[in-house]
Design an enzyme around this catalytic site. Structure first.
Site, short mmCIF file in Angstrom:
data_model
loop_
_atom_site.label_atom_id
_atom_site.label_comp_id
_atom_site.label_asym_id
_atom_site.label_seq_id
_atom_site.Cartn_x
_atom_site.Cartn_y
_atom_site.Cartn_z
N ASP A 241 5.43 13.93 -10.61
CA ASP A 241 5.46 12.54 -10.50
C ASP A 241 6.76 11.96 -10.51
O ASP A 241 7.66 12.37 -11.39
CB ASP A 241 4.48 12.09 -11.77
CG ASP A 241 4.81 10.59 -11.94
OD1 ASP A 241 4.10 10.01 -10.92
OD2 ASP A 241 5.34 10.01 -12.92
N THR B 35 5.92 5.96 -6.63
CA THR B 35 7.16 5.90 -7.10
C THR B 35 8.08 6.84 -6.41
O THR B 35 9.14 6.77 -6.23
CB THR B 35 7.02 6.26 -8.63
OG1 THR B 35 6.44 7.68 -8.80
CG2 THR B 35 6.44 5.41 -9.55
N THR B 36 7.77 8.19 -5.98
CA THR B 36 8.54 9.08 -5.04
C THR B 36 8.53 8.27 -3.62
O THR B 36 9.94 8.34 -3.35
CB THR B 36 7.78 10.38 -4.95
OG1 THR B 36 7.21 10.85 -6.30
CG2 THR B 36 8.64 11.22 -4.24
N ASP C 16 -2.11 7.37 -13.01
CA ASP C 16 -1.76 6.83 -11.49
C ASP C 16 -2.91 6.34 -10.81
O ASP C 16 -2.82 5.18 -10.20
CB ASP C 16 -0.84 7.86 -10.88
CG ASP C 16 0.59 8.15 -11.35
OD1 ASP C 16 0.94 7.61 -12.12
OD2 ASP C 16 1.25 9.08 -10.78
#
Length: 524
Positions: free
Chosen positions: A59, A92-93, A385
């Site tokens: 994550d 997020t990545t 998520d």
């Protein structure tokens, strides 16, 4: 003539040095997390230097929060990753990698003597074109409940494909959709509680209606109670001793000591009477309930639950509709909580308390099982998520296609826009398009496929009119994302492009980095 106006240990980096420092930090951070992107992404082990505790995760937000950084530009990327996590819950990545790729392209343009402001103008034109293309490709099935539920299941499957739950994504995607649809359009995930219990396997996890509290029912209290009237409190129940630090009470005989103890007991008895006057049959306290008040409450037929920590009390207050009380003089002003049934249940080897038929009908609990603490922690992050993205999609119902399809669609639109842009800005617009194509390239690289071949075929498919073409990561070919059901939230994709382009712009504008003198502690 240059003059140093700063203190002894203050430092300044100017112009090219400042820009280079920013680029190096941002690119290093992008390279760190890009191997975790996509369904075939790799995990990172995060080990605490102080406690030795380890986390195994892919994550992006968790990785970026855990690392200590000294580079200002890298910290900006960490911040946009946190914003993405708070705003949408996933991506997020992607946002960090896209921002890094935009800066990589900008670095090459600056080496060609193109001014940062020209690059920023080009990036803005490209960003607007990309978002317009994304909006046109978005589909809204909210009018058809069956199709919309299928969209939500597909989004959950796509989100979980890159997580530890990928092997059981069908099971967990349905579990997540059921939990979010109970919220009836709300984005308040506090109504969904996640309880982690090590043992069993991941598919032993389940969704339970109602609220589960990880505590045990008090001694001599019934283990099952219907039509509960609940008083939720945060008060001391340890025979009201003097609470002043260092205070002492001196007595000159054992009779006086017995008198003092008797007075304390009477005071506690009066407090219990005041609590019972609320007409309750359940008393939940955030603090401990000592033996004497517990026995008094049990005599009155009141079920007691002690030491329900702050989060438990807050959540219980939310789902039962009660208020947290600390004084009991005015029962008419205290709002009690209600539920149909309180019972003790067993999960693994642990006893927990289940509240069924709570006032907030949308409340539910997800019980996660797994073989190790690390596995259960990562499963919780993955499920969070998925729940976050789904709750946002219920509000912003448009969806778009995943598997690099949306990125390639935007890239082609930006390429077409570049043909109409005059001057050097056109080069910056093309650099933006190239950065978008890097996301499917990284997806293919992480899976061990030939990325240059796959991405060039994907681009040709889009120019050929196959607007739903994307990367099929299982077969290593180009496939129809619509048929494969690889769907993502429109809001998520939009936020990734917005945040990444804004962060890249901010870092490109930097021409000076000033570091203040460290504050010295005066010797005492």
């Amino acid at each position: 003539m240059s003059m140093n106006i700063f203190g002894a240990e203050a430092t300044e980096e100017k112009a090219e040095n400042a820009r280079l420092s920013s680029f190096v930090g941002a690119l290093a951070l992008g390279d760190l997390v890009k191997s975790t992107l996509g369904p075939k992404g790799m995990n990172k082990i995060l080990q605490s230097a102080s406690t030795g505790e380890i986390n195994v995760t892919n994550d992006g937000a968790t990785i970026l929060k855990a690392i200590q950084l000294d580079n200002a530009a890298a910290k900006i990327l960490v911040n946009i990753s946190k914003v993405q996590d708070d705003e949408v819950g996933d991506g997020t990545t992607s946002v960090c990698v896209l921002a890094a790729e935009l800066l990589r392209g900008a670095e090459k343009l600056i080496a060609q003597r193109i001014h940062p402001q020209t690059i920023i103008e080009g990036y803005r034109i490209a960003s607007a074109a990309a978002l317009t293309a994304l909006e046109k490709s978005a589909v809204d099935n909210s009018a058809d409940p069956v199709k919309f539920r299928q969209d939500l299941v597909n989004i959950a499957r796509t989100t979980l494909s890159s997580k530890v739950l990928s092997q059981d994504k069908d099971y967990f995607s349905n579990l997540a959709v059921d939990a979010v649809l109970r919220l009836k359009g709300s984005t308040d995930l506090d109504h969904i509680q996640v309880i982690k219990k090590v043992g069993g396997k991941l598919t032993d996890s389940y969704l339970d209606e109602g609220f589960v509290l990880d505590k045990s029912i008090g001694v001599d209290s019934p283990k099952r109670l219907e039509n509960a009237k609940i008083l939720i409190a945060n008060t001391s129940m340890d025979t009201d001793k003097i609470k002043i630090f260092g205070a002492r009470v001196k007595v000159d005989s054992t009779g006086k000591l017995a008198e003092l103890e008797r007075a304390e007991r009477e005071k506690m008895k009066a407090k219990v009477e005041a609590i019972a006057a609320h007409g309750i049959n359940v008393f939940v306290n955030r603090q401990l309930i000592y033996n004497y008040p517990e026995s008094l409450l049990a005599e009155k037929g009141i079920l007691t639950i002690e030491h329900a920590d702050f989060e438990g009390v807050e959540r219980l207050s939310l789902v039962t509709g009660g208020e947290i009380a600390s004084t009991f003089d005015r029962p008419d002003l205290v709002k009690l909580g209600h539920c149909d049934l309180i019972e003790e249940i067993i999960i693994g080897e642990d006893k927990l308390i289940k509240f069924s038929g709570v006032a907030a009908g949308e409340a539910c609990t997800v019980v996660l099982r797994g073989s190790t603490h690390q596995m259960v922690d990562e499963a919780e992050r993955s499920l969070h998520d998925a729940l976050s993205v789904l709750s946002q999609t219920v509000k912003e119902t448009r969806v778009t296609l995943g598997g690099g399809c949306a990125e390639m669609l935007m890239s082609c639109a930006v390429d077409n826009e570049a043909k109409r842009v005059l001057g050097k800005k056109a080069i910056a617009v093309e650099a933006f398009s190239h950065a978008l194509r890097q996301l499917p390239t990284i997806l293919a690289d992480n899976a061990g496929y030939d990325s240059s071949d796959l991405v060039s075929r994907l681009r040709a498919a889009h120019y050929d009119g196959r607007s739903d073409a994307g990367l099929d990561m299982n077969q290593g070919t180009i496939g129809s994302m619509r048929k494969l059901g690889i769907t993502e939230s429109y809001k998520l994709k939009r936020q990734v492009v917005l945040s990444a382009s804004e962060a890249a712009e901010m870092i490109l504008r930097v021409d000076d980095i000033l570091r203040a003198t460290p504050r010295k502690r005066e010797a005492v």
